[in-house]
Design an enzyme around this catalytic site. Structure first.
Site, mmCIF file in Angstrom:
data_model
loop_
_atom_site.group_PDB
_atom_site.id
_atom_site.type_symbol
_atom_site.label_atom_id
_atom_site.label_comp_id
_atom_site.label_asym_id
_atom_site.label_seq_id
_atom_site.Cartn_x
_atom_site.Cartn_y
_atom_site.Cartn_z
ATOM 1 N N SER A 1 0.794 -1.272 -0.025
ATOM 2 C CA SER A 1 -0.076 0.036 -0.076
ATOM 3 C C SER A 1 0.624 1.316 -0.129
ATOM 4 O O SER A 1 0.449 2.113 -0.662
ATOM 5 C CB SER A 1 -0.965 0.038 1.100
ATOM 6 O OG SER A 1 -0.191 -0.118 2.327
ATOM 7 N N HIS B 1 1.755 4.628 4.616
ATOM 8 C CA HIS B 1 1.126 5.317 3.593
ATOM 9 C C HIS B 1 1.759 6.585 3.391
ATOM 10 O O HIS B 1 2.052 7.240 2.187
ATOM 11 C CB HIS B 1 -0.346 5.359 3.944
ATOM 12 C CG HIS B 1 -1.002 4.094 4.017
ATOM 13 N ND1 HIS B 1 -1.996 3.852 4.552
ATOM 14 C CD2 HIS B 1 -0.545 2.689 3.805
ATOM 15 C CE1 HIS B 1 -2.782 2.505 4.752
ATOM 16 N NE2 HIS B 1 -1.401 1.905 4.202
#
Length: 313
Positions: free
Chosen positions: A148, A200
């Protein structure tokens, strides 16, 4: 058999369904290879390298103090469960297809490799900084896996290279495109508290370092898109590359505008959710025409509801 493979493995079924809906032939080779490779890792095809999450996860403590440098790459390719794999790979289908068609396969593979390394290094650096600044050792012990962070870096590029407009965070919250990755960073953390916020954030930092900092010139000095077959320019009908200070600006490197209704070649500024909706509608119409109304694939509206239930469970 790994504990990750027990049960229904609904995520693998959903991922297979989505690939069938999009069409394998419409997914460029590097993007398809990345998806196939991470599915193979999840299915324990390489147990000697990916024995468990604890064996490959990345933390600043393990990487920096114990010199486990290989985890900078291995951790990004490992997923904790089938739904984790599904969400990341379904996102990769859209981001990878767009960017690989823009940059061509060789440069896109180079881009992903550099982004994977830099996102991991930035993650380790951010956690070391927070650990020492806040005197909170929990940051150094956070051990992350999954793709991610790289996807957030790719998200920054996709947003930059498509025309400005409204995108939809989590599929239903309208957000100006230049803010979309910041809003998603916050929303994902609210919906999934166990997600790696610094992982992230590291991806966003790397993406911004590419489009606004010196990373792109440095990378292009080694291997540029032009050397890998990317066209050096487009006609005067070229689209806009992104949002700069509130003004549109045409650039030679911008992707061509959509033509002849061929949506797959260019997203026209649509968010992933809008692309998914369009693919779903097209697939539904094809199913109705080919099967007399019998459904071949799972209902993606149900998948979205299952996704929200998974996040809230």
């Amino acid at each position: 058999m790994s504990g990750r493979r027990r049960g229904t493995n609904l995520g693998l079924i959903l991922l297979g369904s989505q690939i069938m809906n999009v069409g394998v032939k419409k997914i460029p080779p590097v993007t398809l290879a990345l998806i196939a490779g991470q599915v193979a890792i999840f299915l324990d095809f390489l147990p000697q390298y990916f024995y468990s999450a604890n064996a490959v996860c990345m933390s600043s403590y393990i990487v920096w103090y114990h010199k486990k440098w290989e985890r900078l790459f291995l951790s990004a390719l490992y997923h904790a469960d089938d739904m984790h794999l599904y969400f990341n790979m379904s996102s990769l289908i859209w981001k990878g297809t767009f960017l690989e068609k823009k940059f061509k396969s060789i440069y896109f593979a180079y881009l992903v490799a550099v982004f994977t390394a830099l996102t991991s290094v930035t993650y380790v650096g951010l956690n070391l900084l927070l650990e020492n600044t806040l005197e909170d050792h929990s940051y150094g012990m956070q051990c992350a896996v999954g793709f991610s962070g790289v996807l957030f870096a790719l998200k920054v590029l996709v947003t930059h290279y498509t025309p400005p407009g409204l995108h939809y965070a989590l599929g239903f919250i309208p957000v100006p495109s230049r803010y979309i990755y910041w809003v998603e960073l916050i929303l994902i953390q609210l919906v999934t508290p166990n997600a790696s916020f610094t992982g992230h954030l590291a991806g966003i930092v790397v993406g911004l370092f590419y489009i606004k900092g010196p990373l792109k010139p440095i990378m292009d000095s080694i291997l540029s898109p032009e050397r890998t077959g990317q066209r050096s320019g487009y006609s005067s009908q070229s689209g806009y590359s992104g949002y700069r200070g509130g003004n549109y600006r045409a650039e030679p490197s911008a992707p061509p505008p959509p033509s002849y209704g061929f949506h797959e070649e260019y997203t026209g500024g649509l968010s992933e959710e809008e692309q998914l909706r369009r693919a779903r509608e097209n697939s539904y119409r094809e199913q109705q025409a080919n099967t007399g109304g019998q459904r071949l694939y799972p209902d993606l509206d149900d998948l979205r509801r299952q996704r929200m239930r998974h996040y809230n469970s």
